[in-house]
Design an enzyme around this catalytic site. Structure first.
Site, PDB file in Angstrom:
ATOM      1  N   GLU A 121       1.509 -27.754 -42.034  1.00 55.59           N
ATOM      2  CA  GLU A 121       0.758 -28.365 -43.130  1.00 55.59           C
ATOM      3  C   GLU A 121       0.995 -27.604 -44.433  1.00 55.59           C
ATOM      4  O   GLU A 121       1.065 -28.209 -45.509  1.00 55.59           O
ATOM      5  CB  GLU A 121      -0.732 -28.435 -42.815  1.00 55.59           C
ATOM      6  CG  GLU A 121      -1.496 -29.299 -43.807  1.00 55.59           C
ATOM      7  CD  GLU A 121      -2.953 -29.528 -43.453  1.00 55.59           C
ATOM      8  OE1 GLU A 121      -3.594 -30.321 -44.153  1.00 55.59           O
ATOM      9  OE2 GLU A 121      -3.459 -28.918 -42.484  1.00 55.59           O
ATOM     10  N   LYS A 130     -12.930 -26.676 -41.003  1.00 58.43           N
ATOM     11  CA  LYS A 130     -13.044 -26.607 -39.541  1.00 58.43           C
ATOM     12  C   LYS A 130     -13.501 -25.227 -39.072  1.00 58.43           C
ATOM     13  O   LYS A 130     -13.894 -25.075 -37.914  1.00 58.43           O
ATOM     14  CB  LYS A 130     -11.727 -27.007 -38.883  1.00 58.43           C
ATOM     15  CG  LYS A 130     -11.431 -28.502 -38.986  1.00 58.43           C
ATOM     16  CD  LYS A 130     -10.163 -28.885 -38.249  1.00 58.43           C
ATOM     17  CE  LYS A 130      -9.945 -30.390 -38.273  1.00 58.43           C
ATOM     18  NZ  LYS A 130      -9.579 -30.914 -39.595  1.00 58.43           N
ATOM     19  N   PHE A 186      -2.236 -36.189 -32.955  1.00 61.78           N
ATOM     20  CA  PHE A 186      -1.263 -36.252 -31.866  1.00 61.78           C
ATOM     21  C   PHE A 186      -0.557 -37.611 -31.901  1.00 61.78           C
ATOM     22  O   PHE A 186      -1.172 -38.642 -32.189  1.00 61.78           O
ATOM     23  CB  PHE A 186      -1.953 -36.097 -30.513  1.00 61.78           C
ATOM     24  CG  PHE A 186      -2.334 -34.683 -30.153  1.00 61.78           C
ATOM     25  CD1 PHE A 186      -2.005 -33.612 -30.954  1.00 61.78           C
ATOM     26  CD2 PHE A 186      -3.025 -34.429 -28.970  1.00 61.78           C
ATOM     27  CE1 PHE A 186      -2.351 -32.325 -30.615  1.00 61.78           C
ATOM     28  CE2 PHE A 186      -3.378 -33.131 -28.609  1.00 61.78           C
ATOM     29  CZ  PHE A 186      -3.048 -32.081 -29.431  1.00 61.78           C
ATOM     30  N   HIS A 223      -6.122 -30.463 -43.102  1.00 59.56           N
ATOM     31  CA  HIS A 223      -6.418 -30.715 -41.689  1.00 59.56           C
ATOM     32  C   HIS A 223      -6.750 -29.377 -41.025  1.00 59.56           C
ATOM     33  O   HIS A 223      -7.708 -29.291 -40.268  1.00 59.56           O
ATOM     34  CB  HIS A 223      -5.232 -31.391 -41.016  1.00 59.56           C
ATOM     35  CG  HIS A 223      -5.516 -31.888 -39.643  1.00 59.56           C
ATOM     36  ND1 HIS A 223      -6.547 -32.750 -39.364  1.00 59.56           N
ATOM     37  CD2 HIS A 223      -4.914 -31.625 -38.455  1.00 59.56           C
ATOM     38  CE1 HIS A 223      -6.572 -33.015 -38.062  1.00 59.56           C
ATOM     39  NE2 HIS A 223      -5.588 -32.350 -37.487  1.00 59.56           N
ATOM     40  N   HIS A 260     -13.289 -28.587 -34.674  1.00 57.04           N
ATOM     41  CA  HIS A 260     -12.429 -29.760 -34.853  1.00 57.04           C
ATOM     42  C   HIS A 260     -13.105 -30.969 -34.205  1.00 57.04           C
ATOM     43  O   HIS A 260     -13.182 -31.065 -32.979  1.00 57.04           O
ATOM     44  CB  HIS A 260     -11.067 -29.479 -34.219  1.00 57.04           C
ATOM     45  CG  HIS A 260     -10.026 -30.511 -34.535  1.00 57.04           C
ATOM     46  ND1 HIS A 260     -10.314 -31.678 -35.207  1.00 57.04           N
ATOM     47  CD2 HIS A 260      -8.692 -30.564 -34.252  1.00 57.04           C
ATOM     48  CE1 HIS A 260      -9.204 -32.386 -35.340  1.00 57.04           C
ATOM     49  NE2 HIS A 260      -8.217 -31.737 -34.770  1.00 57.04           N
ATOM     50  N   CYS A 284      -6.547 -37.466 -34.037  1.00 54.72           N
ATOM     51  CA  CYS A 284      -7.341 -36.721 -35.023  1.00 54.72           C
ATOM     52  C   CYS A 284      -7.206 -37.272 -36.442  1.00 54.72           C
ATOM     53  O   CYS A 284      -7.865 -36.776 -37.358  1.00 54.72           O
ATOM     54  CB  CYS A 284      -6.949 -35.249 -34.983  1.00 54.72           C
ATOM     55  SG  CYS A 284      -7.154 -34.538 -33.326  1.00 54.72           S
TER      56      CYS A 284
END
Length: 413
Positions: A313, A334, A398, A302, A339, A163
């Protein structure tokens, strides 16, 4: 001498709009692109909601032969690239195409093609697998197809960092121009992972929201968040060396001034719980930009709507900005788009550029329940009309991949 890097073209296709103007209107009007799965039957899945493109018909953009030869990930990338290149007004008359790079990423590549051809192999045998399978599936083909369509012959690559892929692509493109390797780079990402196997894979690792209300599924920083919503689409930006842009009279949306990246070295899916190395990516970006925490007006987080991402975050932003974290506006878009995985960072970079251009801070929509652990100014539900000078955008992937970019309003000079 290091070169200055500016953004001169924008192109995108997302669940809230099939071009940049539609997408920006979607941000202004707080549009949520989350919907019930319509592209396949989900009767065996617990997940009912995704963020699909609306009214997407390949034959509006491609002839039958081309549509058949392109996976959706390449289709989306080409659509966004066409818009961005047209917007930038680069041409063979004003630009050396030998010095135009293509840094376009995907987190997964041709997921639909992989699923389709694996089914054919299982049901009909290996001799029925399409000879186009590999060029449709591999993650570098969106970049390759853009190069072929336009004739761009500079460095071409696809950085795959889940991502964080398209933010890494933008960051590496920035460095390539900054250090004089290319005059222009077409940068960004694309993703088309909404298919049975894609949804099942994320669902079985408990990453997806099982909410049935579209307005309560992708809810970053909300205490009731319970997973992300898969989206699809692409975002492409044209990045350019400043003098090259000025020479040809280009419109400049914003200037890229910083990039930072790190790795958690912690876990294959979970972020490092203290957010230390996500913070370090932000710190590196600020050092590269030669700015201080108090210079940042807004962060596009994010903000995936998973418990761990939004919590860590928040910690990372506080670590990176220190006491100034309470002063900066932080939101996640998002809630609008879902996403977009490998395309998320580039779409969010486009939103940041438009936010600077329009002096409007995007809100975190559908926010309802305050989480004491995510106690930043997340611009809940309503946009704010404010001048923005310096903006940061974060992406976390990831594998522990962290990337942050910083852009500012172009003031000339």
């Amino acid at each position: 001498m290091e070169k200055r890097v500016v953004i001169t073209g924008l192109g995108a296709i997302t669940p809230i709009g099939n071009n940049v103007n539609e997408i920006w209107k979607g941000i202004e009007n707080k549009v949520c692109g989350v919907n019930k799965i319509s592209s396949f039957s989900n009767e065996k899945l617990k997940t009912t909601l995704v963020a699909e493109l609306k009214d997407y018909e390949p034959l509006k953009y491609f002839d039958k032969k081309q549509a058949k030869r392109l996976d959706k990930s390449s289709q989306y990338a080409l659509i966004a690239a066409r818009e961005a290149v047209l917007d930038s007004k680069i041409s063979q008359e004003n630009t050396d195409y030998d010095r135009v790079g293509i840094f376009v990423s995907s987190g997964i590549g041709g997921f639909n093609s992989i699923q389709e051809q694996c089914k054919i192999n299982y049901l009909k045998g290996c001799n029925r697998v399409s000879p186009l399978f590999i060029p449709k599936a591999i993650a570098n083909m969106p970049a390759g197809n853009i190069s072929i369509e336009f004739g761009f012959r500079g460095e071409s690559m696809a950085i795959v960092t889940a991502c964080a892929s398209s933010t890494h692509a933008i960051g590496e493109a920035y460095k390539s121009i900054k250090h004089g390797y290319e005059d222009v780079v077409i940068a960004g990402g694309t993703e088309a992972g909404i298919c049975e196997v894609g949804v099942a894979g994320f669902e079985n690792m408990n990453a997806l929201s099982k909410e049935t209300n579209p307005n309560r599924a992708s809810i970053p920083f909300d205490k009731e968040r319970n997973g992300f919503v898969m989206g699809e689409g692409a975002g492409i930006i044209v990045m350019e060396e400043l003098e090259h842009a000025l020479e040809r009279g280009a419109h400049i949306y914003a200037e890229l001034i910083g990039f930072g990246a790190t790795t958690d070295a912690y876990h294959i899916t979970s972020p490092c719980l203290d957010g230390k190395y996500a913070a370090k990516a932000m710190i590196r970006a600020m050092e590269d930009a030669d700015i201080k925490p108090e210079d940042i007006d807004y962060i596009n987080a994010h903000g995936t709507s998973t418990h761990l991402n939004d919590l860590t975050e928040t910690k990372a932003i506080k670590t990176a900005l220190g006491e100034k974290a309470d002063k900066v506006m932080v939101s996640s878009t998002k809630g609008n788009t879902g996403h977009l995985l490998g395309a998320a960072g580039s779409v969010e970079a486009i939103i940041c550029a438009k936010a600077i251009e329009n002096s409007l801070v995007p809100p975190t929509i559908n926010y309802k329940e305050k989480d004491e652990e995510c106690d930043l100014d997340i611009v809940p539900n309503q946009p704010r009309k404010l001048d923005l000078n310096v903006v940061m955008s974060n992406s976390l992937g990831f594998g522990g991949h962290n990337a942050s970019i910083i852009m500012k309003k172009y003031m000339g000079g």
